[in-house]
Scaffold this active site. Structure first.
Site, mmCIF file in Angstrom:
data_model
loop_
_atom_site.group_PDB
_atom_site.id
_atom_site.type_symbol
_atom_site.label_atom_id
_atom_site.label_comp_id
_atom_site.label_asym_id
_atom_site.label_seq_id
_atom_site.Cartn_x
_atom_site.Cartn_y
_atom_site.Cartn_z
ATOM 1 N N TYR A 51 19.735 2.088 -32.890
ATOM 2 C CA TYR A 51 18.642 1.392 -32.213
ATOM 3 C C TYR A 51 18.421 -0.028 -32.714
ATOM 4 O O TYR A 51 17.988 -0.902 -31.952
ATOM 5 C CB TYR A 51 17.340 2.194 -32.296
ATOM 6 C CG TYR A 51 16.627 2.203 -33.632
ATOM 7 C CD1 TYR A 51 15.615 1.288 -33.906
ATOM 8 C CD2 TYR A 51 16.936 3.145 -34.607
ATOM 9 C CE1 TYR A 51 14.928 1.311 -35.120
ATOM 10 C CE2 TYR A 51 16.269 3.173 -35.817
ATOM 11 C CZ TYR A 51 15.273 2.257 -36.071
ATOM 12 O OH TYR A 51 14.603 2.273 -37.270
ATOM 13 N N ASP A 101 15.590 7.591 -30.516
ATOM 14 C CA ASP A 101 16.005 6.275 -31.007
ATOM 15 C C ASP A 101 17.341 5.845 -30.406
ATOM 16 O O ASP A 101 17.592 4.653 -30.212
ATOM 17 C CB ASP A 101 16.160 6.292 -32.536
ATOM 18 C CG ASP A 101 14.837 6.359 -33.292
ATOM 19 O OD1 ASP A 101 13.785 6.109 -32.674
ATOM 20 O OD2 ASP A 101 14.861 6.656 -34.492
ATOM 21 N N HIS A 145 9.984 13.174 -30.640
ATOM 22 C CA HIS A 145 10.622 11.993 -31.225
ATOM 23 C C HIS A 145 12.096 12.275 -31.529
ATOM 24 O O HIS A 145 12.965 11.462 -31.216
ATOM 25 C CB HIS A 145 9.882 11.552 -32.488
ATOM 26 C CG HIS A 145 10.310 10.203 -32.960
ATOM 27 N ND1 HIS A 145 10.127 9.066 -32.209
ATOM 28 C CD2 HIS A 145 10.945 9.802 -34.084
ATOM 29 C CE1 HIS A 145 10.621 8.024 -32.852
ATOM 30 N NE2 HIS A 145 11.127 8.443 -34.001
ATOM 31 N N TYR A 149 12.224 16.688 -35.368
ATOM 32 C CA TYR A 149 10.772 16.467 -35.513
ATOM 33 C C TYR A 149 10.061 17.137 -34.336
ATOM 34 O O TYR A 149 9.551 16.477 -33.445
ATOM 35 C CB TYR A 149 10.443 14.973 -35.551
ATOM 36 C CG TYR A 149 11.042 14.237 -36.743
ATOM 37 C CD1 TYR A 149 11.102 14.830 -38.000
ATOM 38 C CD2 TYR A 149 11.536 12.940 -36.603
ATOM 39 C CE1 TYR A 149 11.647 14.159 -39.084
ATOM 40 C CE2 TYR A 149 12.083 12.258 -37.684
ATOM 41 C CZ TYR A 149 12.141 12.879 -38.920
ATOM 42 O OH TYR A 149 12.686 12.210 -39.993
ATOM 43 N N ASP A 156 6.692 4.775 -32.004
ATOM 44 C CA ASP A 156 8.026 4.161 -31.992
ATOM 45 C C ASP A 156 8.849 4.632 -30.792
ATOM 46 O O ASP A 156 9.607 3.862 -30.190
ATOM 47 C CB ASP A 156 8.830 4.524 -33.257
ATOM 48 C CG ASP A 156 8.029 4.582 -34.547
ATOM 49 O OD1 ASP A 156 6.815 4.831 -34.490
ATOM 50 O OD2 ASP A 156 8.629 4.404 -35.611
ATOM 51 N N ARG A 226 3.856 -1.816 -37.538
ATOM 52 C CA ARG A 226 5.115 -1.808 -36.776
ATOM 53 C C ARG A 226 5.077 -0.748 -35.674
ATOM 54 O O ARG A 226 5.618 -0.978 -34.588
ATOM 55 C CB ARG A 226 6.327 -1.599 -37.678
ATOM 56 C CG ARG A 226 7.630 -1.639 -36.877
ATOM 57 C CD ARG A 226 8.774 -2.208 -37.675
ATOM 58 N NE ARG A 226 9.458 -1.196 -38.448
ATOM 59 C CZ ARG A 226 9.954 -1.389 -39.675
ATOM 60 N NH1 ARG A 226 9.805 -2.552 -40.290
ATOM 61 N NH2 ARG A 226 10.582 -0.431 -40.298
ATOM 62 N N GLY A 229 3.345 -2.217 -32.972
ATOM 63 C CA GLY A 229 4.239 -3.195 -32.356
ATOM 64 C C GLY A 229 5.255 -2.562 -31.431
ATOM 65 O O GLY A 229 5.486 -3.040 -30.317
#
Length: 386
Positions: A51, A101, A145, A149, A156, A226, A229
């Site tokens: 990623y 990811d 995710h 998990y 994210d 993050r 973000g």
């Protein structure tokens, strides 16, 4: 201007970089000095589908679109041509891991197909799209995710999966499938927000089985800038992809404005944001570059798209000024620039176990030029340069 000659895995630079260029180009060219081939990014020792390469090379594609500099295009294309064969098979990608990811590097495939017409890029995109058909989900349809998990949604993951999924759907013409993209945001908005701060937490465990998960809410204990973000960039990028007439786009735009309105309340006087967003006065907390760059990019893009009020531009400009003033250093001999103060990584659970505590977020290594900061810095520079 020559960027130099590769010698082994290091670079001998023929002449200093041009320090009069835009920050986006200066960072792109600095990366090309640090990593003579794009697969070397993140200090990798062999080519890997990952990623972080997707994040950085998406930024390279935007700088190429602005400048037309063929070196940038050849550099990013080299990564994809190293890993993808003529049938669209992606070396090192394993669908059966169901790791969201791994979708992220697929975003550049659409750009490469548009530029070259080479079908292998869309064949590779087809293989990534197939992951969503089998990817494990929460009881309400949210993508886990990762398979390892279970029952967890992290902020994210929205950046990793949603923009690729939305663009694939738009190109296939099956716009009714966009409901599944919007559902991912609906579930974050439903489950991950903290009423006290007005911000979403880093992660949520539907099963409440993780030690980091609150027994009542399933939420992780803290806000990580993050993660905010990643989520803000996901919102901005999906809003760029989906058509304006969709009612759910208007809903997403309103939720994006809400998030950005809360985020600016925690912007430091320098323009940047703390590692743990809302605890700036707590000992050990620090102003962190990747979250700051991501939030700056999302804000600037939101203004450019017309989904955020123009007033947000000053916050984005302040964010970028803070990055340049506080977190960029320049080598006086080579003019290569470095982004300082990037948290290397942070997650939840796993082995060794990451408990999501304040102390945990402070304990993760800080390193210069981590791609999770560099890519968003370039993207922010591009948006503010429009």
């Amino acid at each position: 201007m020559s960027l130099g000659m590769a010698v082994g895995s290091s670079m001998v630079q023929a002449e200093p970089l041009d320090n009069t260029k835009a920050w986006s180009q200066r960072m792109v060219e600095s990366e090309m000095v640090r990593f003579p081939q794009a697969w070397m990014m993140d200090w990798d020792e062999k080519p890997t589908w990952d990623y972080v390469h997707g994040l950085n090379l998406l930024a390279f594609s935007r700088v190429y679109e602005q400048t037309g500099d063929q070196r940038y295009f050849d550099y990013l294309k080299g990564y994809y041509d190293t890993l993808i064969d003529d049938k669209g098979n992606i070396a090192t990608y394993k669908k059966e891991k169901f790791n969201i990811d791994m979708i992220n590097a697929g975003k550049v495939l659409f750009f490469l197909y548009d530029q070259t017409g080479d079908k292998k890029y869309m064949l590779a995109a087809d293989k990534l799209r197939e992951q969503f058909d089998e990817h494990p989900r929460t009881s309400e349809g949210g993508f886990w995710h990762k398979q390892r998990y279970p029952y967890q949604m992290w902020l994210d993951g929205l950046y990793m999966g949603a923009p690729f999924y939305a663009e694939y759907i738009m190109r296939s013409g099956k716009t009714e499938q966009l409901d599944d993209v919007f559902l991912q945001f609906e579930l974050i908005e439903k489950h991950l927000y903290d009423a006290k701060t007005g911000l979403p937490r880093h992660g949520w465990d539907e099963s409440r089985e993780q030690k980091w998960a609150d027994n009542a809410t399933g939420l992780s204990p803290h806000h990580w800038s993050r993660a905010l973000g990643w989520y803000a960039m996901a919102m901005a990028d999906v809003l760029d992809i989906v058509p304006p007439h969709l009612s759910k786009r208007a809903w997403l735009a309103s939720r994006f404005e809400n998030l950005m309105t809360q985020v600016v309340k925690y912007q430091h006087s320098t323009g940047t944001w703390y590692q743990v967003t809302d605890l700036g006065d707590r000992k050990g907390n620090y102003l962190e570059a990747s979250g700051s760059a991501m939030l700056t990019y999302a804000m600037a893009k939101g203004v450019n798209l017309g989904v955020l009020p123009a007033d947000f531009k000053k916050h984005a400009e302040k964010g970028f000024a803070g990055l340049v003033d506080q977190m960029i250093s320049v080598d006086p001999q080579t003019n290569v620039i470095t982004l300082e103060k990037v948290c290397e990584v942070a997650g939840l659970g796993g082995n060794p176990y990451r408990d999501g505590s304040f102390e945990y977020y402070m304990s993760e290594p800080i390193r210069p030029n981590d791609p999770k900061g560099v890519g968003p810095f370039i993207l922010a520079a591009v948006e503010l340069g429009k």
